[in-house]
Scaffold this motif. Structure first.
Motif, PDB file in Angstrom:
ATOM      1  N   THR A 259       0.839  -1.206   0.000  1.00  0.00           N
ATOM      2  CA  THR A 259       0.000   0.000   0.000  1.00  0.00           C
ATOM      3  C   THR A 259       0.873   1.255   0.000  1.00  0.00           C
ATOM      4  O   THR A 259       0.542   2.259  -0.637  1.00  0.00           O
ATOM      5  CB  THR A 259      -0.956  -0.009   1.207  1.00  0.00           C
ATOM      6  OG1 THR A 259      -1.800  -1.162   1.118  1.00  0.00           O
ATOM      7  CG2 THR A 259      -1.816   1.249   1.244  1.00  0.00           C
ATOM      8  N   GLU A 260       1.989   1.202   0.699  1.00  0.00           N
ATOM      9  CA  GLU A 260       2.920   2.331   0.682  1.00  0.00           C
ATOM     10  C   GLU A 260       3.448   2.583  -0.730  1.00  0.00           C
ATOM     11  O   GLU A 260       3.565   3.735  -1.173  1.00  0.00           O
ATOM     12  CB  GLU A 260       4.085   2.067   1.630  1.00  0.00           C
ATOM     13  CG  GLU A 260       5.079   3.218   1.698  1.00  0.00           C
ATOM     14  CD  GLU A 260       6.138   2.968   2.748  1.00  0.00           C
ATOM     15  OE1 GLU A 260       6.419   3.895   3.520  1.00  0.00           O
ATOM     16  OE2 GLU A 260       6.689   1.847   2.794  1.00  0.00           O
ATOM     17  N   ALA A 306      -3.860  -1.095   3.985  1.00  0.00           N
ATOM     18  CA  ALA A 306      -3.781  -2.537   3.776  1.00  0.00           C
ATOM     19  C   ALA A 306      -5.055  -3.166   4.317  1.00  0.00           C
ATOM     20  O   ALA A 306      -5.790  -2.542   5.094  1.00  0.00           O
ATOM     21  CB  ALA A 306      -2.565  -3.085   4.514  1.00  0.00           C
ATOM     22  N   THR A 307      -5.341  -4.397   3.899  1.00  0.00           N
ATOM     23  CA  THR A 307      -6.512  -5.113   4.390  1.00  0.00           C
ATOM     24  C   THR A 307      -6.125  -5.996   5.565  1.00  0.00           C
ATOM     25  O   THR A 307      -5.146  -6.736   5.505  1.00  0.00           O
ATOM     26  CB  THR A 307      -7.139  -5.971   3.274  1.00  0.00           C
ATOM     27  OG1 THR A 307      -7.628  -5.116   2.252  1.00  0.00           O
ATOM     28  CG2 THR A 307      -8.284  -6.817   3.814  1.00  0.00           C
ATOM     29  N   LEU A 308      -6.901  -5.897   6.631  1.00  0.00           N
ATOM     30  CA  LEU A 308      -6.719  -6.772   7.793  1.00  0.00           C
ATOM     31  C   LEU A 308      -8.094  -7.319   8.169  1.00  0.00           C
ATOM     32  O   LEU A 308      -9.022  -6.551   8.426  1.00  0.00           O
ATOM     33  CB  LEU A 308      -6.127  -5.983   8.961  1.00  0.00           C
ATOM     34  CG  LEU A 308      -5.907  -6.767  10.253  1.00  0.00           C
ATOM     35  CD1 LEU A 308      -4.850  -7.854  10.062  1.00  0.00           C
ATOM     36  CD2 LEU A 308      -5.514  -5.844  11.398  1.00  0.00           C
ATOM     37  N   ASN A 309      -8.217  -8.645   8.146  1.00  0.00           N
ATOM     38  CA  ASN A 309      -9.489  -9.290   8.495  1.00  0.00           C
ATOM     39  C   ASN A 309     -10.646  -8.729   7.670  1.00  0.00           C
ATOM     40  O   ASN A 309     -11.715  -8.415   8.187  1.00  0.00           O
ATOM     41  CB  ASN A 309      -9.783  -9.132   9.987  1.00  0.00           C
ATOM     42  CG  ASN A 309      -8.720  -9.751  10.866  1.00  0.00           C
ATOM     43  OD1 ASN A 309      -8.130 -10.775  10.489  1.00  0.00           O
ATOM     44  ND2 ASN A 309      -8.447  -9.145  12.012  1.00  0.00           N
ATOM     45  N   ASN A 310     -10.395  -8.592   6.365  1.00  0.00           N
ATOM     46  CA  ASN A 310     -11.390  -8.105   5.400  1.00  0.00           C
ATOM     47  C   ASN A 310     -11.813  -6.663   5.654  1.00  0.00           C
ATOM     48  O   ASN A 310     -12.855  -6.224   5.163  1.00  0.00           O
ATOM     49  CB  ASN A 310     -12.650  -8.978   5.393  1.00  0.00           C
ATOM     50  CG  ASN A 310     -12.343 -10.429   5.117  1.00  0.00           C
ATOM     51  OD1 ASN A 310     -12.594 -11.282   5.951  1.00  0.00           O
ATOM     52  ND2 ASN A 310     -11.774 -10.712   3.967  1.00  0.00           N
ATOM     53  N   GLY A 340      -3.500  -9.278   0.069  1.00  0.00           N
ATOM     54  CA  GLY A 340      -2.780 -10.483  -0.300  1.00  0.00           C
ATOM     55  C   GLY A 340      -3.692 -11.558  -0.843  1.00  0.00           C
ATOM     56  O   GLY A 340      -3.575 -11.978  -1.986  1.00  0.00           O
ATOM     57  N   TRP A 341      -4.648 -12.008  -0.030  1.00  0.00           N
ATOM     58  CA  TRP A 341      -5.523 -13.099  -0.492  1.00  0.00           C
ATOM     59  C   TRP A 341      -7.005 -12.740  -0.468  1.00  0.00           C
ATOM     60  O   TRP A 341      -7.815 -13.398  -1.066  1.00  0.00           O
ATOM     61  CB  TRP A 341      -5.285 -14.364   0.334  1.00  0.00           C
ATOM     62  CG  TRP A 341      -5.292 -14.135   1.825  1.00  0.00           C
ATOM     63  CD1 TRP A 341      -4.238 -13.755   2.595  1.00  0.00           C
ATOM     64  CD2 TRP A 341      -6.402 -14.268   2.712  1.00  0.00           C
ATOM     65  NE1 TRP A 341      -4.608 -13.639   3.911  1.00  0.00           N
ATOM     66  CE2 TRP A 341      -5.938 -13.956   4.018  1.00  0.00           C
ATOM     67  CE3 TRP A 341      -7.745 -14.620   2.549  1.00  0.00           C
ATOM     68  CZ2 TRP A 341      -6.760 -13.986   5.140  1.00  0.00           C
ATOM     69  CZ3 TRP A 341      -8.564 -14.656   3.664  1.00  0.00           C
ATOM     70  CH2 TRP A 341      -8.068 -14.340   4.942  1.00  0.00           C
ATOM     71  N   MET A 342      -7.387 -11.670   0.230  1.00  0.00           N
ATOM     72  CA  MET A 342      -8.785 -11.231   0.193  1.00  0.00           C
ATOM     73  C   MET A 342      -8.839  -9.747   0.550  1.00  0.00           C
ATOM     74  O   MET A 342      -8.232  -9.330   1.529  1.00  0.00           O
ATOM     75  CB  MET A 342      -9.650 -12.040   1.169  1.00  0.00           C
ATOM     76  CG  MET A 342     -11.136 -11.713   1.089  1.00  0.00           C
ATOM     77  SD  MET A 342     -12.166 -12.808   2.103  1.00  0.00           S
ATOM     78  CE  MET A 342     -12.014 -14.351   1.191  1.00  0.00           C
ATOM     79  N   GLY A 343      -9.552  -8.967  -0.250  1.00  0.00           N
ATOM     80  CA  GLY A 343      -9.624  -7.531  -0.038  1.00  0.00           C
ATOM     81  C   GLY A 343     -10.739  -7.131   0.915  1.00  0.00           C
ATOM     82  O   GLY A 343     -11.272  -7.950   1.656  1.00  0.00           O
ATOM     83  N   GLY A 344     -11.071  -5.844   0.886  1.00  0.00           N
ATOM     84  CA  GLY A 344     -12.153  -5.326   1.714  1.00  0.00           C
ATOM     85  C   GLY A 344     -11.886  -3.947   2.277  1.00  0.00           C
ATOM     86  O   GLY A 344     -12.825  -3.203   2.570  1.00  0.00           O
ATOM     87  N   TYR A 368      -1.544  -7.833  -4.250  1.00  0.00           N
ATOM     88  CA  TYR A 368      -0.088  -7.916  -4.267  1.00  0.00           C
ATOM     89  C   TYR A 368       0.339  -9.250  -4.915  1.00  0.00           C
ATOM     90  O   TYR A 368      -0.300 -10.282  -4.651  1.00  0.00           O
ATOM     91  CB  TYR A 368       0.435  -7.824  -2.834  1.00  0.00           C
ATOM     92  CG  TYR A 368       1.922  -8.006  -2.714  1.00  0.00           C
ATOM     93  CD1 TYR A 368       2.785  -6.947  -2.942  1.00  0.00           C
ATOM     94  CD2 TYR A 368       2.458  -9.255  -2.393  1.00  0.00           C
ATOM     95  CE1 TYR A 368       4.162  -7.106  -2.843  1.00  0.00           C
ATOM     96  CE2 TYR A 368       3.828  -9.418  -2.291  1.00  0.00           C
ATOM     97  CZ  TYR A 368       4.678  -8.355  -2.512  1.00  0.00           C
ATOM     98  OH  TYR A 368       6.031  -8.530  -2.424  1.00  0.00           O
ATOM     99  N   PRO A 369       1.403  -9.273  -5.715  1.00  0.00           N
ATOM    100  CA  PRO A 369       2.215  -8.131  -6.162  1.00  0.00           C
ATOM    101  C   PRO A 369       1.581  -7.444  -7.370  1.00  0.00           C
ATOM    102  O   PRO A 369       0.926  -8.085  -8.186  1.00  0.00           O
ATOM    103  CB  PRO A 369       3.543  -8.795  -6.542  1.00  0.00           C
ATOM    104  CG  PRO A 369       3.165 -10.156  -7.006  1.00  0.00           C
ATOM    105  CD  PRO A 369       1.966 -10.571  -6.190  1.00  0.00           C
ATOM    106  N   ALA A 370       1.805  -6.153  -7.469  1.00  0.00           N
ATOM    107  CA  ALA A 370       1.225  -5.382  -8.565  1.00  0.00           C
ATOM    108  C   ALA A 370       1.902  -5.733  -9.885  1.00  0.00           C
ATOM    109  O   ALA A 370       3.124  -5.905  -9.949  1.00  0.00           O
ATOM    110  CB  ALA A 370       1.384  -3.893  -8.286  1.00  0.00           C
ATOM    111  N   THR A 371       1.098  -5.831 -10.932  1.00  0.00           N
ATOM    112  CA  THR A 371       1.646  -6.041 -12.275  1.00  0.00           C
ATOM    113  C   THR A 371       2.136  -4.706 -12.837  1.00  0.00           C
ATOM    114  O   THR A 371       1.839  -3.636 -12.293  1.00  0.00           O
ATOM    115  CB  THR A 371       0.565  -6.612 -13.195  1.00  0.00           C
ATOM    116  OG1 THR A 371      -0.474  -5.629 -13.346  1.00  0.00           O
ATOM    117  CG2 THR A 371      -0.036  -7.897 -12.621  1.00  0.00           C
TER     118      THR A 371
END
Length: 393
Positions: A259-260, A306-310, A340-344, A368-371
């Protein structure tokens, strides 16, 4: 040491060198609690100080008059930083009569009952001290229901309560002598305390001619006294109208740096477009009040998490709660973040931003990782924001 503002009008307040937090607003420079003594045929004290500073207040008064000779205690505002020493002063000034606004009187009676008689005043009410006349202006919800101002008519001195203040502990009493930029400090104060009441401040400023206020000095309850009141009145006009500069504030928190990286790419895009200033903050490494001060007159706000616990990273959630309470207007806002594995997180940022009066754009969320394409998408989003700030599409 006493300070004379005009003949017979004195600053007798206290300096709090150690204050570092005020309602969650970080105050790294401390503050002052300003109280004013007016000496005429009758003696009036306007406001007191925070309770631990009562002896400092009484010592300053004693340099001028015996505190027992105070005839009137004017209560402009009931918050404890100005009202905390009220009872202590009244125990010394046993014959003093208390004057406050309608809501101020109610608040005093709620706390102390009928221990002391309190006269309620309204806008336009006056009190003669002899050669000097006090005129009262009720200013409810700026920033408490009981708030009012006291105007010394003959001297054209406005004792403005919490309006026009700054949280700075200083040995200087006047703006002309300040070793800091008083307008910049007043902006931080406005953004973190008075921003939610901007429409009321606009209304008050529009009524100044009708109220026949022509202050040559504005003496607030915090910080230095304004000997050039036009400068701060003009600034309050701009801030209350949410006039914005071509500036983008980017504030974020990050877990593993993705995110940074987005934040930096967005900043690069804004700067690529040219003509738009960027202010950049890591929320955990900056104070809320510092960030809000820059948002006050910025045109766009980008918040990343960043996403933490959706959901949102906790420091970003805390900042959003603080921001929502201040109700900024006339700004573009957007959420961004990676997962990483689920957004929100971005969905939640967007929902919370929509609870404000800002224009909220669709958020930008990247796994992540960004293309390479997503890296360019971040830069282009920054360019798009810059164009909107400058008035384009």
């Amino acid at each position: 040491m006493k300070t004379e503002i005009r003949p017979g009008i004195y600053w007798v307040g206290a300096i709090d060198w150690d204050l570092r937090d005020f309602h969650g607003y970080t105050t790294p420079k401390g503050s002052t609690y300003n109280a004013y003594l007016i000496v005429d045929e009758k003696v009036a004290l306007v406001d007191t100080v925070k309770e631990p500073f009562k002896d400092e207040l009484l010592a300053r008064i004693s340099e001028i008059v015996d505190p027992e000779k105070i005839d009137y205690l004017i209560v402009n505002h009931l918050e404890r930083d100005h009202f905390g020493s009220f009872a202590g002063v009244m125990e010394v000034a046993k014959n003093a009569q208390v004057y406050s606004g309608t809501m101020g009187r109610k608040g005093i009676v709620d706390v102390y009952g009928e221990r002391w008689p309190v006269t309620a005043v309204k806008t336009g009410s006056t009190l003669s001290l002899g050669k000097k006349t006090l005129r009262f202006i009720e200013t409810p919800m700026m920033h408490w229901p009981d708030s009012m101002m006291t105007y010394v008519e003959e001297d054209k001195v406005l004792l403005s309560s919490d309006a026009f203040g700054q949280h700075v502990a200083s040995s200087e009493r006047f703006d002309r002598d300040a070793s800091f930029d008083p307008v910049a400090e007043a902006k931080t104060y406005y953004a973190n305390i008075l921003m939610p009441f901007s429409h009321l401040i606009q209304s008050l400023l529009s009524k100044v001619p009708e109220l026949n206020l022509q202050p040559e000095i504005i003496a607030p309850d915090h910080g230095v006294i304004w000997t050039d009141p036009g400068k701060i009145i003009e600034a309050y006009g701009r801030w209350s109208r949410f006039e914005a500069r071509p500036r983008v504030v980017i504030a974020y928190d990050t877990m593993w740096g993705s995110t940074e990286k987005m934040a930096h790419l967005l900043a690069e895009g804004v700067m690529d477009e040219g003509g738009v200033e960027v202010k950049f903050f890591n929320i955990r490494k900056s104070t809320n009040s510092e960030i809000i001060s820059e948002i006050q007159d910025a045109k766009a706000v980008l918040l990343g998490s960043a996403t933490l616990n959706n959901g949102i990273f906790p420091p970003v959630g805390g900042f959003l709660y603080y921001l929502k309470g201040l109700r900024p207007q006339n700004k573009i806002a957007m959420g961004f973040g990676s997962f990483g594995w689920m957004g929100g997180a971005v969905k939640e940022i967007t929902a919370r931003l929509k609870e404000t009066d800002m224009e909220v754009l669709d958020g930008l969320e990247i796994r992540y990782p960004a293309t390479k394409a997503q890296v360019e998408q971040c830069r282009e989003t920054g360019r798009m924001i810059a164009r909107k700030v400058k008035g384009g599409q």
